[in-house]
Design a protein around this motif. Sequence first.
Motif, PDB file in Angstrom:
ATOM      1  N   HIS A   1      -1.907  13.394 -11.758  1.00 29.90           N
ATOM      2  CA  HIS A   1      -0.691  12.602 -13.216  1.00 29.90           C
ATOM      3  C   HIS A   1      -1.509  12.920 -14.044  1.00 29.90           C
ATOM      4  O   HIS A   1      -2.227  13.318 -14.916  1.00 29.90           O
ATOM      5  CB  HIS A   1      -0.256  11.333 -12.896  1.00 29.90           C
TER       6      HIS A   1
ATOM      7  N   ILE B   1       1.275   4.537  -2.933  1.00 29.78           N
ATOM      8  CA  ILE B   1       1.069   5.154  -2.841  1.00 29.78           C
ATOM      9  C   ILE B   1       2.502   6.072  -3.180  1.00 29.78           C
ATOM     10  O   ILE B   1       2.444   7.211  -4.050  1.00 29.78           O
ATOM     11  CB  ILE B   1       0.095   5.666  -1.617  1.00 29.78           C
ATOM     12  N   TYR B   2       3.281   5.732  -2.552  1.00 31.15           N
ATOM     13  CA  TYR B   2       4.738   6.605  -2.726  1.00 31.15           C
ATOM     14  C   TYR B   2       5.474   6.835  -3.974  1.00 31.15           C
ATOM     15  O   TYR B   2       5.405   7.849  -4.535  1.00 31.15           O
ATOM     16  CB  TYR B   2       5.830   6.701  -1.370  1.00 31.15           C
TER      17      TYR B   2
ATOM     18  N   MET C   1       0.856  -1.422  -0.463  1.00 32.49           N
ATOM     19  CA  MET C   1       0.100   0.289   0.432  1.00 32.49           C
ATOM     20  C   MET C   1       0.502   1.290   0.003  1.00 32.49           C
ATOM     21  O   MET C   1       0.670   1.996  -0.982  1.00 32.49           O
ATOM     22  CB  MET C   1      -0.147  -0.166   0.836  1.00 32.49           C
ATOM     23  N   THR C   2       1.614   1.260   1.165  1.00 33.77           N
ATOM     24  CA  THR C   2       2.539   2.574   1.289  1.00 33.77           C
ATOM     25  C   THR C   2       3.397   2.450  -0.068  1.00 33.77           C
ATOM     26  O   THR C   2       3.467   3.796  -1.391  1.00 33.77           O
ATOM     27  CB  THR C   2       3.449   2.558   2.225  1.00 33.77           C
TER      28      THR C   2
ATOM     29  N   LEU D   1       5.781   7.049   7.696  1.00 32.55           N
ATOM     30  CA  LEU D   1       5.539   6.963   6.373  1.00 32.55           C
ATOM     31  C   LEU D   1       4.019   7.030   6.281  1.00 32.55           C
ATOM     32  O   LEU D   1       3.626   7.946   5.614  1.00 32.55           O
ATOM     33  CB  LEU D   1       5.716   5.762   5.901  1.00 32.55           C
ATOM     34  N   GLY D   2       3.488   6.687   7.559  1.00 36.82           N
ATOM     35  CA  GLY D   2       1.811   7.116   7.365  1.00 36.82           C
ATOM     36  C   GLY D   2       1.479   8.607   7.601  1.00 36.82           C
ATOM     37  O   GLY D   2       0.649   9.014   6.671  1.00 36.82           O
TER      38      GLY D   2
ATOM     39  N   ALA E   1      -5.049   4.974   4.570  1.00 38.10           N
ATOM     40  CA  ALA E   1      -4.482   4.775   4.541  1.00 38.10           C
ATOM     41  C   ALA E   1      -3.600   5.198   6.136  1.00 38.10           C
ATOM     42  O   ALA E   1      -2.491   3.936   6.873  1.00 38.10           O
ATOM     43  CB  ALA E   1      -2.736   4.819   3.156  1.00 38.10           C
TER      44      ALA E   1
ATOM     45  N   ASP F   1       3.210   6.343  -7.225  1.00 35.35           N
ATOM     46  CA  ASP F   1       2.286   7.016  -7.839  1.00 35.35           C
ATOM     47  C   ASP F   1       2.557   8.266  -7.259  1.00 35.35           C
ATOM     48  O   ASP F   1       2.058   9.712  -8.378  1.00 35.35           O
ATOM     49  CB  ASP F   1       0.436   6.563  -6.955  1.00 35.35           C
ATOM     50  N   PHE F   2       2.545   8.399  -6.106  1.00 32.00           N
ATOM     51  CA  PHE F   2       3.221   9.911  -5.776  1.00 32.00           C
ATOM     52  C   PHE F   2       4.306  10.533  -6.540  1.00 32.00           C
ATOM     53  O   PHE F   2       4.041  12.015  -6.501  1.00 32.00           O
ATOM     54  CB  PHE F   2       3.314  10.504  -4.714  1.00 32.00           C
TER      55      PHE F   2
ATOM     56  N   ALA G   1      -5.949   8.681   1.831  1.00 33.38           N
ATOM     57  CA  ALA G   1      -4.761   9.328   2.787  1.00 33.38           C
ATOM     58  C   ALA G   1      -5.220   9.200   3.982  1.00 33.38           C
ATOM     59  O   ALA G   1      -4.212   7.910   4.665  1.00 33.38           O
ATOM     60  CB  ALA G   1      -4.086  10.731   2.814  1.00 33.38           C
TER      61      ALA G   1
ATOM     62  N   ILE H   1      -2.264  14.545  -5.735  1.00 31.68           N
ATOM     63  CA  ILE H   1      -1.321  15.418  -7.464  1.00 31.68           C
ATOM     64  C   ILE H   1      -2.054  14.133  -8.344  1.00 31.68           C
ATOM     65  O   ILE H   1      -1.752  13.469  -8.235  1.00 31.68           O
ATOM     66  CB  ILE H   1       0.323  15.219  -7.177  1.00 31.68           C
TER      67      ILE H   1
ATOM     68  N   ILE I   1       1.539   9.824   3.907  1.00 29.82           N
ATOM     69  CA  ILE I   1       0.487   9.814   3.128  1.00 29.82           C
ATOM     70  C   ILE I   1      -0.302  10.913   3.231  1.00 29.82           C
ATOM     71  O   ILE I   1      -1.083  11.007   3.223  1.00 29.82           O
ATOM     72  CB  ILE I   1       0.591   8.219   3.389  1.00 29.82           C
ATOM     73  N   LEU I   2      -0.342  11.526   5.284  1.00 29.07           N
ATOM     74  CA  LEU I   2      -1.340  11.698   4.926  1.00 29.07           C
ATOM     75  C   LEU I   2      -1.730  13.229   4.769  1.00 29.07           C
ATOM     76  O   LEU I   2      -2.596  13.704   5.215  1.00 29.07           O
ATOM     77  CB  LEU I   2      -1.422  11.689   7.412  1.00 29.07           C
ATOM     78  N   PHE I   3      -0.473  14.161   4.603  1.00 25.26           N
ATOM     79  CA  PHE I   3      -0.332  14.432   4.079  1.00 25.26           C
ATOM     80  C   PHE I   3       0.815  14.767   2.899  1.00 25.26           C
ATOM     81  O   PHE I   3       0.797  16.684   2.756  1.00 25.26           O
ATOM     82  CB  PHE I   3       0.323  15.944   5.605  1.00 25.26           C
ATOM     83  N   MET I   4       0.082  14.357   2.561  1.00 25.49           N
ATOM     84  CA  MET I   4       0.796  14.120   0.659  1.00 25.49           C
ATOM     85  C   MET I   4      -0.277  14.759   0.089  1.00 25.49           C
ATOM     86  O   MET I   4      -1.763  14.503  -0.103  1.00 25.49           O
ATOM     87  CB  MET I   4       0.415  12.234   0.300  1.00 25.49           C
ATOM     88  N   PRO I   5       0.179  16.410  -0.234  1.00 19.51           N
ATOM     89  CA  PRO I   5      -0.793  16.359  -1.642  1.00 19.51           C
ATOM     90  C   PRO I   5      -1.470  15.747  -2.353  1.00 19.51           C
ATOM     91  O   PRO I   5      -0.761  14.450  -3.279  1.00 19.51           O
ATOM     92  CB  PRO I   5      -0.240  17.751  -2.331  1.00 19.51           C
TER      93      PRO I   5
END
Lengths: 197, 208
Positions: B27, A69-70, A65-66, B15-16, A171, A72-73, A168, B25, B19-23
Amino acid sequence: MTGPLIPMNIIPEAWNNVIALLIGIGFGFTLEASGFSSSRKIMGTFFGYDFVVLRVFFTAALTAMTGIIYFDFMGWMDASMLYINPFYVSPAIIGGLVMGAGFALGGFCPGTSFCGIAIGKIDAMVFAGGLFVGIFFFSEAYSLFESLYNSGNMGDALIFDMLGMSKAVFAFLLIMAAIGMFYGATFIEKLVKKVEY
Amino acid sequence: MNKNYLILTILALILGFGILFMPDIKHNNEIKPEKLLLMVDEPSRFLSSDVITDRLVKKDPALVLIDVRSAAEFKTFAIPGSINIPLDSLLETSSLEIMGTKDLDKVFYSNADVAADQAWIICKRMGFETIYVMQGGLNNWFNTIVKAEKPADTEPIETVELYQFRKGASQYFYGNGDSTAGQSQQNTQKKTTILMKKEAGASSGGGC
């Protein structure tokens, strides 16, 4: 292989089976190396003396999962191209119960039973035999199960969409729940009498 | 408590929170402007009306000739064997399925080049492959194929052969009569059956 490497034509489709074989060998090797070829490992989850199975599967889920997500980011992969198995509600619940009962009775999951066979365990062979008998009976009686088998298709449903929360937040909560579970499992293991095997 | 578990827990927490504060985006799946510019400059994106006509006469199954003009214009006069996808319905699912079919050569045409070029650029930006524009559009096709002018006897043999090919094609489409007979024969266009298979890479249009 359902990763976006093949749909995007980065790896030709002919490599599908080769990659599957390599991953399968690696998977089997790791299962055996971690002791999963013993039926006592899986039984430990039900009796509370060994929660390795729970840890392994939750670690795998969290890592995937992480990772997705990462990646993809960062733009290294396009998560929207991933294949998602269609979600059948009631068949998934009933199938899960049957499979769980099979785990508890036999002490193997299909993958670990083949690991057990590879190192010559007789109980694993009996388990795999039962697996094929089950497949045979299901196939023969398919017309009886057909309506249930195909009922409640919700397509590529995603759990955070169904719960109405953002990806988010879900997750993050899952990671928190997993950490809580890891420590909870260690706590239970300490309470329950250790089984040597 | 095992020290490794503590390190892993801290890593998972970091990492958690990440993810929580990931803008969020989105693509951009479109191709880069520089690449598009190169493709626009590339003359091979044009197919001449003679090449198209040759493939039409030979009933090439890998060719889809797409009329991007309005349905009314298409009904009045169109190249036999072409299908109509008006420019404003280019993004409908049925159209995208045709564009996403890898093994087909999709050739756009309009009266001149402009609308066909617009359709080409939109499809190219969506990442579709094997799309082309028929050079000169319907006007050029009509003037060169249907109204093929007989060259002088002193012209080189290639010119005469080209004329014979064009004359033959014109007769193939509209029979032996006057070239304007084509106007009354638009209903004889054959229906092209297209196997619709959506390409996985074309998912930018949505769907699974």
